[in-house]
Design an enzyme around this catalytic site. Structure first.
Site, PDB file in Angstrom:
ATOM      1  CB  SER A 196      43.904  42.681  45.121  1.00  0.00           C
ATOM      2  OG  SER A 196      43.954  41.295  44.940  1.00  0.00           O
ATOM      3  CG  ASP A 350      37.748  39.097  48.770  1.00  0.00           C
ATOM      4  OD1 ASP A 350      38.325  38.209  48.116  1.00  0.00           O
ATOM      5  OD2 ASP A 350      38.298  40.173  49.079  1.00  0.00           O
ATOM      6  CG  HIS A 380      39.066  40.041  45.239  1.00  0.00           C
ATOM      7  ND1 HIS A 380      39.778  40.318  46.379  1.00  0.00           N
ATOM      8  CD2 HIS A 380      39.909  40.260  44.204  1.00  0.00           C
ATOM      9  CE1 HIS A 380      41.007  40.672  46.050  1.00  0.00           C
ATOM     10  NE2 HIS A 380      41.108  40.643  44.743  1.00  0.00           N
TER      11      HIS A 380
END
Length: 410
Positions: A196, A350, A380
């Site tokens: 991320s 995501d 995610h």
């Protein structure tokens, strides 16, 4: 004989009932904005995780109103969690690379040859998570890939805005590359890795070091559902997964703005694209365009979006997004061509999926070898839930194992 409860008890009961009702109302509201697609992995378990996070968020807001602590402090506590026990077969120690705190994980078994190493930059939207939150992942990578792992505890926003996190990760990486002999690490097998926001940092550090001749060249970069641009928040994945946990579309921008400017003003204008001047759209559209997304990723629906009228005052606040150390997708081809072998993990459900797909295309177009792993039922954060109090997902474990396999193959 009548019995009267003391006033403090009555007030306490009222507070508890009000608190419970507030949580229930918040859960109902948040769930109304939350959408879990039929194809997502283990939807019941994901709903439970969402409920826990909503309760924690509500508690944080209540404590903030009571001036007991900030909602951000509660969020950080929840995301970091309890530090896990040491893993069998892995030795770990806290250290500092200059001013940057790190945690070093070293397999106890003596190596047959100098080990490879992985520098890991944790996710959390640049504002959450810590060395503790990613300890299980670091332990697993160190043990299963027989690598030395260095987890980097960079400074967090909004207290420390961009480029603080990037500078800490770059500084820690440079320090490590200058002291490889101390750790008995093979200079030809050093990899940067991040998930991320950490994937953003890993990509930025890799680009910065790509042309350096005074340091050992990075062997690879591993980007796990990375966020790589702040130009277009209306790409197919942002539209399709805007309400899919664990990262909503608005929440992705919330984190980005906290990192860039320390607050979340002008969110709506940026979502609509009013923060980008026409010449910048023309320059970067060739790299950040839905036309570069394979058609198979548009079948769940996509509506082309035309940016709203440019607002110079908004751009002035976020103009640093032009810098490739903040948005690695904006780097010139001359930099991309020098990047090391890459591993990119994406998830179907995501909002950041298309950031990874666009970067994959850029790397491949410039001759950089790319290993791509796509979790078709993933969302995610699925990899980060590995071995996490019974809340892990088989698909996330498979994704982490693919990371390990990639490292072992270097």
């Amino acid at each position: 004989m009548a019995f009267f409860y003391p006033l403090p008890v009555i007030l306490l009961v009222i507070f508890v009932v009000s608190f419970i009702l507030a949580i229930i109302r918040t859960i109902q509201t948040e769930y109304a904005n939350c959408r879990i697609p039929p194809g997502v992995s283990n939807p019941g378990k994901l709903r439970f995780i969402v409920a826990v996070l909503i309760v924690a968020s509500t508690l944080g807001r209540i404590l903030e109103k009571m001036e007991l602590c900030s909602s951000l402090a509660v969020k950080r506590f929840v995301f970091s969690g309890r530090r896990p026990d040491p893993a069998p077969g892995v030795q770990q120690e806290d250290a500092r690379f200059g001013r940057v705190p790190v945690r070093v994980y070293r397999p106890r078994a003596p190596p047959a040859r100098p080990r490879g190493a992985v520098l890991l930059f944790h996710g959390g939207g640049w504002i959450c998570c810590s060395l503790d939150s990613h300890e299980r992942i670091c332990q697993y990578i160190a043990k299963e890939s027989d690598s030395l792992v260095v987890s980097v505890g960079y400074r967090l926003a909004p207290e420390h805005k961009y480029p603080a996190a990037y500078e800490d990760c770059l500084s820690a990486t440079q320090h490590f590359l200058q002291h490889l002999q101390h750790y008995a690490v093979d200079p030809a097998r050093v990899t940067v890795c991040g998930d991320s926001a950490g994937g953003n940092l890993a990509a930025a550090v890799s680009q910065t070091l790509a042309g350096r001749s005074d340091l050992p060249r990075l062997r690879a970069q591993i980007l796990i559902y990375p966020g790589l641009q702040a130009l277009d928040f209306n790409l197919p994945s942002y539209q399709q997964n805007r309400g899919v946990p664990l990262l909503f579309r608005e929440r992705a921008l919330f984190y980005s703005l906290q990192y860039v400017q320390g607050d979340t003003s002008n969110m709506q204008e940026i979502l609509e694209g009013s923060h980008i001047p026409p010449d910048m759209w023309l320059k970067y559209r060739k790299w950040v365009s839905p036309d570069n997304i394979p058609e198979e990723f548009k079948v769940r629906g996509y509506k082309p979006h035309k940016p709203c009228e440019f607002k110079p005052e908004v751009f002035e606040r976020v103009k640093r997004i032009r810098e490739h150390t903040l948005c690695p997708l904006f780097a010139e081809d001359t930099i991309i061509q020098q990047l090391p072998e890459s591993f990119i993990l994406t998830c179907e459900y995501d909002v950041l999926r298309d950031d990874g797909l666009l970067y994959k295309k850029r790397l491949e177009d410039n001759g950089v070898p790319v290993t791509w792993y796509h979790i078709k039922d993933g969302f995610h954060g699925i990899v980060n839930l590995f071995d996490h109090f019974g809340l892990s997902f088989p698909s996330g474990k498979k994704g982490l194992d693919r990371v390990v396999a990639f490292i072992k193959g270097l």
